[in-house]
Design an enzyme around this catalytic site. Structure first.
Site, PDB file in Angstrom:
ATOM      1  N   GLU A  44       0.830  -1.201   0.000  1.00 37.89           N
ATOM      2  CA  GLU A  44       0.000   0.000   0.000  1.00 37.89           C
ATOM      3  C   GLU A  44       0.866   1.254   0.000  1.00 37.89           C
ATOM      4  O   GLU A  44       2.094   1.188   0.174  1.00 37.89           O
ATOM      5  CB  GLU A  44      -0.930  -0.035   1.220  1.00 37.89           C
ATOM      6  CG  GLU A  44      -1.896  -1.218   1.131  1.00 37.89           C
ATOM      7  CD  GLU A  44      -2.924  -1.255   2.237  1.00 37.89           C
ATOM      8  OE1 GLU A  44      -2.809  -0.491   3.213  1.00 37.89           O
ATOM      9  OE2 GLU A  44      -3.864  -2.065   2.114  1.00 37.89           O
ATOM     10  N   GLU A  55      -1.671 -10.112  -5.782  1.00 35.08           N
ATOM     11  CA  GLU A  55      -1.658 -10.905  -7.021  1.00 35.08           C
ATOM     12  C   GLU A  55      -0.827 -10.210  -8.092  1.00 35.08           C
ATOM     13  O   GLU A  55      -0.054 -10.831  -8.823  1.00 35.08           O
ATOM     14  CB  GLU A  55      -3.087 -11.085  -7.567  1.00 35.08           C
ATOM     15  CG  GLU A  55      -4.008 -11.854  -6.661  1.00 35.08           C
ATOM     16  CD  GLU A  55      -4.788 -10.956  -5.720  1.00 35.08           C
ATOM     17  OE1 GLU A  55      -4.185 -10.014  -5.143  1.00 35.08           O
ATOM     18  OE2 GLU A  55      -5.987 -11.197  -5.550  1.00 35.08           O
TER      19      GLU A  55
END
Ligand code: THU
Length: 137
Positions: A44, A55
């Site tokens: 993040e 992913e």
């Protein structure tokens, strides 16, 4: 490598996630046809839209380091999810790029809940019907 082992690698990767804003850690483990496993986790950013899903980190890392080795499966897991983790739409596009443009072969997507009690499975192509294409690609 069996699915259980691949899922456990996704859980290990989730422990190293950088997810201070959502508090939601996700790990992904990509299995290549030569047996190599490449892991990623969500990264993040304080500028929220810049964050990356687990992913995408794992698939792009696999494509960057082993561009000519086919991806056969990806396991996705989160210690913070009561339900099996399903890839977001953007990650489905990234998987579709590998399936359709890069390797021409589908990818098994293995999705686990936080205790690996409930595991779902789908093929990447089925997760994104009518994927974006141009010039027939
Ligand atoms: N996230 C993933 O890494 N993978 C998913 O499949 C769903 C969402 C991340 C993005 C963000 O860092 C956090 O989970 C909360 O949405």
């Amino acid at each position: 490598m069996n699915d259980k082992t691949l899922i456990s690698k996704a859980f290990e990767a989730a422990e190293k996630a950088w997810a201070p804003y959502s508090g939601f850690r996700v790990g992904a483990a990509v299995l290549l046809e030569d047996g190599t496993v490449i892991c990623g986790n969500n990264q993040e950013n304080r500028a929220y839209p810049l964050g990356s899903c687990a992913e995408r980190v794992a698939v792009n890392y696999a494509r960057a380091t082993c561009p000519n080795v086919r991806i056969v499966a990806i396991a996705i897991a989160s210690p913070d999810s009561e339900r099996p983790i399903t890839p977001c739409g953007g990650c489905r596009e990234v998987l579709a790029e590998a399936v359709r443009a890069q390797q021409g072969a589908d990818i098994r997507v293995i999705m686990s809940d936080r205790s690996a009690d409930e595991v779902r499975e789908a093929m990447a192509a089925d997760l994104l019907p009518w994927a974006f294409e141009f010039d027939g690609r």
